[in-house]
Structures are given as structure tokens and as C-alpha cells.
Design a protein around this motif. Structure first.
Motif, short mmCIF file in Angstrom:
data_model
loop_
_atom_site.label_atom_id
_atom_site.label_comp_id
_atom_site.label_asym_id
_atom_site.label_seq_id
_atom_site.Cartn_x
_atom_site.Cartn_y
_atom_site.Cartn_z
N LEU A 7 0.74 -1.36 -0.04
CA LEU A 7 0.03 0.04 -0.20
C LEU A 7 0.88 1.19 -0.09
O LEU A 7 0.48 2.28 -0.63
N PHE A 10 2.33 1.71 -3.60
CA PHE A 10 1.26 2.08 -4.50
C PHE A 10 0.90 3.60 -4.18
O PHE A 10 0.82 4.51 -5.28
N ALA A 11 0.94 4.12 -2.92
CA ALA A 11 0.55 5.42 -2.61
C ALA A 11 1.87 6.18 -3.16
O ALA A 11 1.41 7.50 -3.72
N THR A 14 1.62 6.57 -7.07
CA THR A 14 0.80 7.34 -7.33
C THR A 14 0.97 8.94 -7.18
O THR A 14 0.52 9.98 -8.03
N PHE A 123 -6.30 8.06 -8.33
CA PHE A 123 -5.70 6.90 -7.84
C PHE A 123 -4.86 7.32 -6.49
O PHE A 123 -5.08 6.45 -5.81
N SER A 127 -5.59 5.44 -3.05
CA SER A 127 -4.58 4.77 -2.44
C SER A 127 -4.36 5.19 -0.89
O SER A 127 -4.26 4.45 -0.02
N LEU A 131 -4.99 2.91 2.41
CA LEU A 131 -3.94 2.75 3.44
C LEU A 131 -4.35 3.26 4.69
O LEU A 131 -4.12 2.57 5.92
#
Length: 142
Positions: A7, A10-11, A14, A123, A127, A131
Motif C-alpha cells: 500500500l 502504491f501510494a 501514484t 488513484f 490509495s 492505506l
């Protein structure tokens, strides 16, 4: 713990894409409002076929800077004919990277930049929400 790392990655990814979209869009806006003006032409157009089977058109523009340099750049405008005159705006310190075309038929780069910001923002927010949900629901149990 692996979920948290995924996570966070991904954050971070993005956020990086969002930052890149915003920087490119702001560069275009700076060129539009504060850049030098030149007359240019659509030098050539060509298509490339993507893996999805669709043909993407590319448009290459050429112009001469105030100090006499010839510059060509590519910009994803909509349906431009080769040889057509366009107005180009660019920053004098780096015309190759900051040139953008102007006019009603050439708004697509600015609008495309806004679309990129909108999608990457969505996105990024998703995210962050996922999270936050993970941290507030799973983390206290450990």
C-alpha cells in the motif's frame, strides 16, 4: 506487514505520477502565458500501432526561435494537417522542452494534462483511503 508495504509503494507511485503530471502541465501553462511567441508549422504526422491494436497519431511541429535556432517537437494535438501554420509558445531558456502549440484546435495538450492530473489524483486519493483504512483497522490489532 507485506500489505502495508504494498500500500505504501502504491501510494508513493501514484504520488510520483501525480507530481509528474502537474509539473508537465505547469510547464505548458508557463509557456502559454509567459513564453515567447513564434510561427510554426506541422512538419509531419505519423501513426504508431499500440499493443491494443489502435493507431495513435503523432504530430511533429517545427519553428524558429527568436535567436535563429530551428526546433522540432512532438505534441499530441488533435487532427492536424501537415504544413498547417500554428502559433507556438516556448520558454527562451529551453525551447526544445517547453514548446507548445496554441489555438482552438490545439487545446488537447492542456486538456490532456488536466485529464492526467484528474486520473492520477483519483488513484492517489484511493490509495490514501485504502492505506488509512488498513492502518486504522488492522494496525491496532497488532
Amino acid at each position: 506487514m507485506t500489505t502495508l508495504i504494498v500500500l505504501l509503494l502504491f501510494a508513493a507511485g501514484t504520488a510520483w505520477v501525480l507530481g509528474k503530471c502537474v509539473r508537465e502541465w505547469l510547464t505548458s501553462l508557463r509557456s502559454v502565458f509567459f513564453g515567447e511567441r513564434a510561427e510554426g508549422r506541422c512538419v509531419r504526422s505519423y501513426g504508431t500501432e499500440g499493443s491494443d491494436g489502435f493507431t495513435r497519431m503523432h504530430y511533429v511541429y517545427g519553428f524558429t526561435t527568436a535567436d535563429g535556432r530551428s526546433v522540432e517537437f512532438e505534441e499530441p494535438t488533435m487532427l492536424m494537417q501537415e504544413g498547417r501554420k500554428v502559433t507556438v509558445r516556448y520558454r527562451a531558456e529551453d525551447p526544445e522542452r517547453t514548446a507548445t502549440v496554441m489555438g482552438l484546435r490545439t487545446l488537447s495538450p492542456l486538456l490532456g494534462g488536466l485529464f492526467g492530473i484528474l486520473v492520477s489524483s483519483a488513484f492517489f486519493l484511493v490509495s490514501l483511503v485504502v492505506l488509512w483504512m488498513y492502518v486504522t483497522r488492522v494496525w491496532p490489532k497488532h
